[in-house]
Design a protein around this motif. Structure first.
Motif, PDB file in Angstrom:
ATOM      1  N   PHE A  99       0.903  -1.211   0.275  1.00  0.00           N
ATOM      2  CA  PHE A  99      -0.004   0.012  -0.155  1.00  0.00           C
ATOM      3  C   PHE A  99       0.831   1.329   0.072  1.00  0.00           C
ATOM      4  O   PHE A  99       2.028   1.200   0.783  1.00  0.00           O
ATOM      5  CB  PHE A  99      -1.077   0.053   1.368  1.00  0.00           C
ATOM      6  CG  PHE A  99      -1.942  -1.081   1.140  1.00  0.00           C
ATOM      7  CD1 PHE A  99      -3.100  -0.794   0.609  1.00  0.00           C
ATOM      8  CD2 PHE A  99      -1.658  -2.238   1.436  1.00  0.00           C
ATOM      9  CE1 PHE A  99      -4.058  -1.880   0.505  1.00  0.00           C
ATOM     10  CE2 PHE A  99      -2.694  -3.339   1.452  1.00  0.00           C
ATOM     11  CZ  PHE A  99      -3.900  -3.267   1.053  1.00  0.00           C
ATOM     12  N   THR A 100       0.322   2.226  -0.801  1.00  0.00           N
ATOM     13  CA  THR A 100       1.114   3.478  -0.937  1.00  0.00           C
ATOM     14  C   THR A 100       0.391   4.656  -0.411  1.00  0.00           C
ATOM     15  O   THR A 100      -0.942   4.546  -0.520  1.00  0.00           O
ATOM     16  CB  THR A 100       1.894   3.572  -2.414  1.00  0.00           C
ATOM     17  OG1 THR A 100       0.912   3.789  -3.166  1.00  0.00           O
ATOM     18  CG2 THR A 100       2.890   2.668  -2.579  1.00  0.00           C
ATOM     19  N   ASP A 101       1.056   5.606  -0.148  1.00  0.00           N
ATOM     20  CA  ASP A 101       0.244   7.072  -0.051  1.00  0.00           C
ATOM     21  C   ASP A 101       1.121   8.229  -0.862  1.00  0.00           C
ATOM     22  O   ASP A 101       2.186   8.143  -0.572  1.00  0.00           O
ATOM     23  CB  ASP A 101       0.337   7.404   1.537  1.00  0.00           C
ATOM     24  CG  ASP A 101      -0.550   8.360   1.745  1.00  0.00           C
ATOM     25  OD1 ASP A 101      -1.362   8.749   1.031  1.00  0.00           O
ATOM     26  OD2 ASP A 101      -0.413   9.172   2.689  1.00  0.00           O
ATOM     27  N   HIS A 102       0.388   8.872  -1.569  1.00  0.00           N
ATOM     28  CA  HIS A 102       1.052   9.954  -2.576  1.00  0.00           C
ATOM     29  C   HIS A 102       2.339   9.358  -3.100  1.00  0.00           C
ATOM     30  O   HIS A 102       3.387   9.952  -3.259  1.00  0.00           O
ATOM     31  CB  HIS A 102       1.325  11.204  -1.921  1.00  0.00           C
ATOM     32  CG  HIS A 102       2.303  11.334  -0.778  1.00  0.00           C
ATOM     33  ND1 HIS A 102       1.831  10.795   0.632  1.00  0.00           N
ATOM     34  CD2 HIS A 102       3.316  11.584  -0.497  1.00  0.00           C
ATOM     35  CE1 HIS A 102       2.946  11.104   1.409  1.00  0.00           C
ATOM     36  NE2 HIS A 102       3.821  11.388   0.625  1.00  0.00           N
ATOM     37  N   GLY A 103       2.243   7.988  -3.573  1.00  0.00           N
ATOM     38  CA  GLY A 103       3.623   7.461  -4.153  1.00  0.00           C
ATOM     39  C   GLY A 103       4.632   7.057  -3.366  1.00  0.00           C
ATOM     40  O   GLY A 103       5.587   6.508  -3.896  1.00  0.00           O
ATOM     41  N   THR A 104       4.354   7.144  -2.101  1.00  0.00           N
ATOM     42  CA  THR A 104       5.418   6.556  -1.040  1.00  0.00           C
ATOM     43  C   THR A 104       4.963   5.299  -0.433  1.00  0.00           C
ATOM     44  O   THR A 104       3.793   5.122  -0.166  1.00  0.00           O
ATOM     45  CB  THR A 104       5.896   7.711  -0.044  1.00  0.00           C
ATOM     46  OG1 THR A 104       7.054   7.222   0.701  1.00  0.00           O
ATOM     47  CG2 THR A 104       4.715   8.022   0.844  1.00  0.00           C
ATOM     48  N   TYR A 105       5.942   4.631  -0.364  1.00  0.00           N
ATOM     49  CA  TYR A 105       5.870   3.230   0.337  1.00  0.00           C
ATOM     50  C   TYR A 105       5.151   3.417   1.898  1.00  0.00           C
ATOM     51  O   TYR A 105       5.801   4.156   2.546  1.00  0.00           O
ATOM     52  CB  TYR A 105       6.859   2.361   0.503  1.00  0.00           C
ATOM     53  CG  TYR A 105       6.746   1.026   0.992  1.00  0.00           C
ATOM     54  CD1 TYR A 105       6.473  -0.274   0.634  1.00  0.00           C
ATOM     55  CD2 TYR A 105       6.953   0.677   2.454  1.00  0.00           C
ATOM     56  CE1 TYR A 105       6.323  -1.342   1.127  1.00  0.00           C
ATOM     57  CE2 TYR A 105       7.144  -0.456   3.231  1.00  0.00           C
ATOM     58  CZ  TYR A 105       6.661  -1.509   2.374  1.00  0.00           C
ATOM     59  OH  TYR A 105       6.602  -2.676   3.075  1.00  0.00           O
ATOM     60  N   ILE A 106       3.991   2.477   2.199  1.00  0.00           N
ATOM     61  CA  ILE A 106       3.345   2.699   3.604  1.00  0.00           C
ATOM     62  C   ILE A 106       3.558   1.228   4.426  1.00  0.00           C
ATOM     63  O   ILE A 106       4.301   1.085   5.351  1.00  0.00           O
ATOM     64  CB  ILE A 106       2.057   3.067   3.649  1.00  0.00           C
ATOM     65  CG1 ILE A 106       1.972   4.564   3.072  1.00  0.00           C
ATOM     66  CG2 ILE A 106       1.298   3.052   5.116  1.00  0.00           C
ATOM     67  CD1 ILE A 106       2.480   5.365   3.803  1.00  0.00           C
ATOM     68  N   ILE A 107       3.097   0.096   3.565  1.00  0.00           N
ATOM     69  CA  ILE A 107       3.472  -1.113   4.291  1.00  0.00           C
ATOM     70  C   ILE A 107       3.321  -2.395   3.008  1.00  0.00           C
ATOM     71  O   ILE A 107       2.691  -2.009   1.896  1.00  0.00           O
ATOM     72  CB  ILE A 107       2.255  -1.389   5.233  1.00  0.00           C
ATOM     73  CG1 ILE A 107       2.636  -2.609   6.126  1.00  0.00           C
ATOM     74  CG2 ILE A 107       0.868  -1.398   4.381  1.00  0.00           C
ATOM     75  CD1 ILE A 107       3.078  -2.028   7.502  1.00  0.00           C
ATOM     76  N   GLY A 108       3.879  -3.341   3.329  1.00  0.00           N
ATOM     77  CA  GLY A 108       3.948  -4.312   2.428  1.00  0.00           C
ATOM     78  C   GLY A 108       3.697  -5.633   3.131  1.00  0.00           C
ATOM     79  O   GLY A 108       4.023  -5.967   4.397  1.00  0.00           O
ATOM     80  N   PHE A 109       3.412  -6.694   2.582  1.00  0.00           N
ATOM     81  CA  PHE A 109       2.847  -8.152   2.860  1.00  0.00           C
ATOM     82  C   PHE A 109       3.451  -9.271   2.245  1.00  0.00           C
ATOM     83  O   PHE A 109       3.631  -8.846   0.901  1.00  0.00           O
ATOM     84  CB  PHE A 109       1.414  -8.162   3.028  1.00  0.00           C
ATOM     85  CG  PHE A 109       0.828  -7.192   3.981  1.00  0.00           C
ATOM     86  CD1 PHE A 109       0.601  -7.606   5.176  1.00  0.00           C
ATOM     87  CD2 PHE A 109       0.376  -6.055   3.187  1.00  0.00           C
ATOM     88  CE1 PHE A 109      -0.028  -6.397   5.955  1.00  0.00           C
ATOM     89  CE2 PHE A 109      -0.265  -4.915   4.086  1.00  0.00           C
ATOM     90  CZ  PHE A 109      -0.441  -5.008   5.102  1.00  0.00           C
ATOM     91  N   SER A 110       3.859 -10.349   2.764  1.00  0.00           N
ATOM     92  CA  SER A 110       4.381 -11.493   1.836  1.00  0.00           C
ATOM     93  C   SER A 110       3.838 -12.650   2.868  1.00  0.00           C
ATOM     94  O   SER A 110       3.820 -12.662   3.796  1.00  0.00           O
ATOM     95  CB  SER A 110       5.838 -11.372   1.443  1.00  0.00           C
ATOM     96  OG  SER A 110       6.539 -11.196   2.930  1.00  0.00           O
ATOM     97  N   ALA A 111       3.892 -13.819   1.987  1.00  0.00           N
ATOM     98  CA  ALA A 111       3.450 -14.963   2.673  1.00  0.00           C
ATOM     99  C   ALA A 111       4.401 -15.982   2.636  1.00  0.00           C
ATOM    100  O   ALA A 111       5.181 -16.150   1.481  1.00  0.00           O
ATOM    101  CB  ALA A 111       2.217 -15.673   1.927  1.00  0.00           C
TER     102      ALA A 111
END
Length: 123
Positions: free
Chosen positions: A45-57
């Motif tokens: 998920f990004t906000d105004h083109g900047t990384y906020i949070i990521g997920f992986s399994a």
């Protein structure tokens, strides 16, 4: 949510897939202003083109990556919760209840901390 369909299909364990989908849907519902994206074959998920949070399994856990600054900021809470982690991610075991309170704090921190950030990653 269609944006994450391919990522979800790659999770063979149906229970793990359902948990990942639940978490991603929670983020979409709780933070509707964030943009869902897939980068490096991972939901983020990004906000105004900047990384906020990521997920992986992974086989034994769902990994959440709030970026290094988020890991440092929440180090005590992560330790107190007994969660396994590295310098870049927190491992939420599939068979444990998911800590949405901690996830919400991490996302909120990154949104506020990166409000003026003009790059994808912090510098």
């Amino acid at each position: 949510m269609e944006i994450f369909d391919e990522c979800l299909r790659r999770i063979d364990n149906l229970e793990h897939r359902a948990r990942m989908e639940e978490v991603l849907n929670w983020v979409i519902k709780t933070f509707p202003n964030l943009m869902p994206v897939v980068k490096w074959n991972q939901p983020m998920f990004t906000d105004h083109g900047t990384y906020i949070i990521g997920f992986s399994a992974a086989k034994h856990h769902l990994a959440v990556a709030p970026e290094r600054a988020g890991m440092i900021h929440f180090a005590n809470e992560i330790e107190e919760a007994g969660l396994e982690h590295t310098k870049e991610l927190v491992r939420f075991k599939w068979d444990n209840p998911f800590d949405y309170v901690l996830l919400e704090k991490m996302i909120t921190f990154n949104i506020l901390d990166k409000a003026d950030c003009t790059t994808f990653w912090r510098k």
